[in-house]
Write a protein that holds these residues in place. Structure first.
Motif, short mmCIF file in Angstrom:
data_model
loop_
_atom_site.label_atom_id
_atom_site.label_comp_id
_atom_site.label_asym_id
_atom_site.label_seq_id
_atom_site.Cartn_x
_atom_site.Cartn_y
_atom_site.Cartn_z
N SER A 27 0.41 -1.27 -0.23
CA SER A 27 0.13 0.15 0.44
C SER A 27 0.70 0.80 0.04
CB SER A 27 -1.27 -0.01 1.45
OG SER A 27 -1.48 -1.24 1.03
N PRO A 28 0.31 2.70 -0.44
CA PRO A 28 1.13 3.25 -0.86
C PRO A 28 2.01 3.16 1.37
CG PRO A 28 -0.85 3.97 -2.06
CD PRO A 28 -1.13 2.12 -1.28
N ALA A 125 -3.54 8.15 -1.96
CA ALA A 125 -2.76 9.02 -1.53
C ALA A 125 -3.37 9.48 0.11
CB ALA A 125 -2.87 10.09 -2.04
N ASP A 129 1.78 12.43 3.15
CA ASP A 129 2.79 11.75 2.43
C ASP A 129 3.79 12.85 1.34
OD1 ASP A 129 2.07 9.32 2.77
OD2 ASP A 129 1.26 8.35 1.13
#
Length: 158
Positions: A27-28, A125, A129
């Motif tokens: 996952s991000p 997102a 981040d």
């Protein structure tokens, strides 16, 4: 009210020589192993995860056989079995993206969602981040150089 439990958005199914280490979180902002019980909490069938565990155990047992496949199963058959199990997991968890193989998330390979004809998931997102990425740097001790995160129009090192 307690916070929602963690739910990955992208995972990879890839065998490892360690028991129950076949689910990888991509996952991000996340990288690493994922406890398979998280997938049960998300709606995956425990019987499917038991089959995935047995598939991974087959790989784990190769170390004691000098990495020789059993006569009744070739490496290609084992790999196909893993793909079919990963496809079934993707069917059971349509809200996440499942990849198969040791390459993790490879943009040049079609995802299992694409193979099943499922629509792509929206990009996710996580808040903050961008701020974390701008704070990243690496120090190269042999050259003494400090390298910062690449930004559009910037050089790779200072």
């Amino acid at each position: 009210m307690p916070p929602d439990p963690y739910r990955p958005t992208v995972i990879s199914i890839a065998a490892e020589h360690v028991e129950d280490a076949y689910v990888w979180d991509n996952s991000p902002g996340e990288v690493g192993g994922l406890d398979p019980s998280v997938l049960v909490d998300m709606g995956a069938d425990a019987a499917l995860l038991a089959r995935l565990s047995a598939w991974n155990d087959t790989y784990g047992q190769l170390a004691v056989t000098d990495f020789q496949w059993r006569a009744e199963q070739s490496e290609a058959e084992w790999a196909e079995e893993g793909l079919q199990l990963a496809l079934e997991l993707q069917r059971q968890l349509p809200g996440i993206e499942v990849h198969y193989g040791n390459h993790g998330v490879d943009p040049s390979c079609p995802s299992l969602r694409q193979q099943l004809g499922l629509p792509p998931l929206p990009a996710v997102a996580r808040p903050g981040d961008d701020e974390r990425r701008s704070d990243l740097y690496a120090y190269a001790p042999l050259s003494g150089a400090t390298h910062r995160a690449h930004e559009a129009g910037a050089t790779a090192s200072e």
